[in-house]
Scaffold this motif. Structure first.
Motif, PDB file in Angstrom:
ATOM      1  N   GLU A  15       0.785  -1.141  -0.161  1.00 36.40           N
ATOM      2  CA  GLU A  15      -0.123  -0.096  -0.006  1.00 36.40           C
ATOM      3  C   GLU A  15       0.912   1.163   0.035  1.00 36.40           C
ATOM      4  N   ALA A  35      -5.520   5.495  -6.567  1.00 34.16           N
ATOM      5  CA  ALA A  35      -6.688   4.846  -6.497  1.00 34.16           C
ATOM      6  C   ALA A  35      -6.473   3.481  -6.029  1.00 34.16           C
ATOM      7  N   GLY A  36      -5.346   2.909  -6.373  1.00 32.24           N
ATOM      8  CA  GLY A  36      -5.085   1.707  -5.708  1.00 32.24           C
ATOM      9  C   GLY A  36      -4.627   1.491  -4.260  1.00 32.24           C
ATOM     10  N   VAL A  76      -6.231   4.056  -2.255  1.00 29.97           N
ATOM     11  CA  VAL A  76      -7.458   4.111  -1.271  1.00 29.97           C
ATOM     12  C   VAL A  76      -8.155   2.792  -1.341  1.00 29.97           C
ATOM     13  N   THR A  77      -8.082   1.906  -2.461  1.00 29.73           N
ATOM     14  CA  THR A  77      -8.809   0.747  -2.555  1.00 29.73           C
ATOM     15  C   THR A  77      -8.250  -0.138  -1.384  1.00 29.73           C
ATOM     16  N   MET A  78      -6.946  -0.346  -1.294  1.00 28.72           N
ATOM     17  CA  MET A  78      -6.100  -1.052  -0.376  1.00 28.72           C
ATOM     18  C   MET A  78      -6.634  -0.820   1.101  1.00 28.72           C
ATOM     19  N   VAL A 103      -9.558   1.115   1.894  1.00 24.03           N
ATOM     20  CA  VAL A 103     -10.945   0.783   2.433  1.00 24.03           C
ATOM     21  C   VAL A 103     -10.943  -0.800   2.707  1.00 24.03           C
ATOM     22  N   ASN A 104     -10.387  -1.609   1.902  1.00 23.02           N
ATOM     23  CA  ASN A 104     -10.496  -3.012   1.848  1.00 23.02           C
ATOM     24  C   ASN A 104      -9.932  -3.490   3.382  1.00 23.02           C
ATOM     25  N   SER A 159      -8.232  11.032  -1.216  1.00 25.84           N
ATOM     26  CA  SER A 159      -9.508  10.590  -2.097  1.00 25.84           C
ATOM     27  C   SER A 159      -9.857  12.151  -3.011  1.00 25.84           C
TER      28      SER A 159
END
Length: 204
Positions: free
Chosen positions: A72, A110-111, A113-115, A117-118, A151
């Protein structure tokens, strides 16, 4: 009586006024960054005070997976590098390269933030939400605040991609890109602090 008019074209006067406006806006943006610095300082201080109150639930050693977090972190650091290449493209007036590097920066961010949030979803679904302990409350507040900022940075990048596509590298577009770069690198520095204080020291 003849009055000697200064040899200044109206366009030059207008440009000077625009430069003055940009200086005021730049000063305002620095004030904003300093206010963000105060915000994150308070969140770090809060974590330092209550971050060891586990209330009988699992702590960082059991909850965090360093290889995942390292990946991340790598995404965010790479995004700063590609944004730097985008800024170099701006100074070279290379519109195509600038758009490509901004797009790559967006995908990397974006990758990240996705990690993040996951990670939050997995913690909450496992029963470790922000209401379980002082540690988790301060963790979600600090890391969540950083994620929200990233974000907003992603939205900013999309706006800049649209503006560069339509207008090219005008003076105002360059100004906005420079502010975006300051904001993004600032978030990078904050994340290094988060990774070190919250994750690395917590696990080790």
């Amino acid at each position: 009586m003849n009055i000697v008019q200064p040899n200044v074209a109206p366009a030059d006067i207008l440009e000077n006024e625009k430069d003055s406006d940009l200086e005021i806006k730049t000063f305002g943006f620095w004030i904003y960054l300093m206010s963000d610095l105060v915000l994150f300082s308070v969140l770090f201080a809060t974590f330092a005070v209550i971050g060891h109150n586990y209330a009988g639930v699992k702590g960082p050693k059991e909850l965090f997976h360093l290889p995942y977090l390292f990946g991340e972190t790598l995404l965010l650091l790479l995004s700063s590098f590609t944004l730097g290449l985008g800024m170099l493209s701006m100074w070279n007036n290379n519109k195509k390269a600038g758009l490509i590097f901004l797009a790559i920066t967006f995908l990397l961010g974006a990758g990240f933030v996705t990690m993040e949030v996951n990670e939050f979803i997995n913690l909450i679904l496992s029963g470790y939400g922000p209401d379980r302990s002082g540690f988790l409350s301060s963790f979600f507040a600090l890391v969540g605040a950083h994620g929200i900022h990233v974000s907003f940075g992603l939205i900013w990048i999309l706006v800049m991609i649209i503006q560069i596509s339509n207008k090219g590298f005008t003076n105002h577009v360059r100004y906005r890109l420079m502010n975006l770069s300051l904001f993004w690198h600032f978030l990078d520095i904050v994340w290094v602090g988060v990774f070190t204080v919250v994750y690395l020291l917590g696990v080790l």
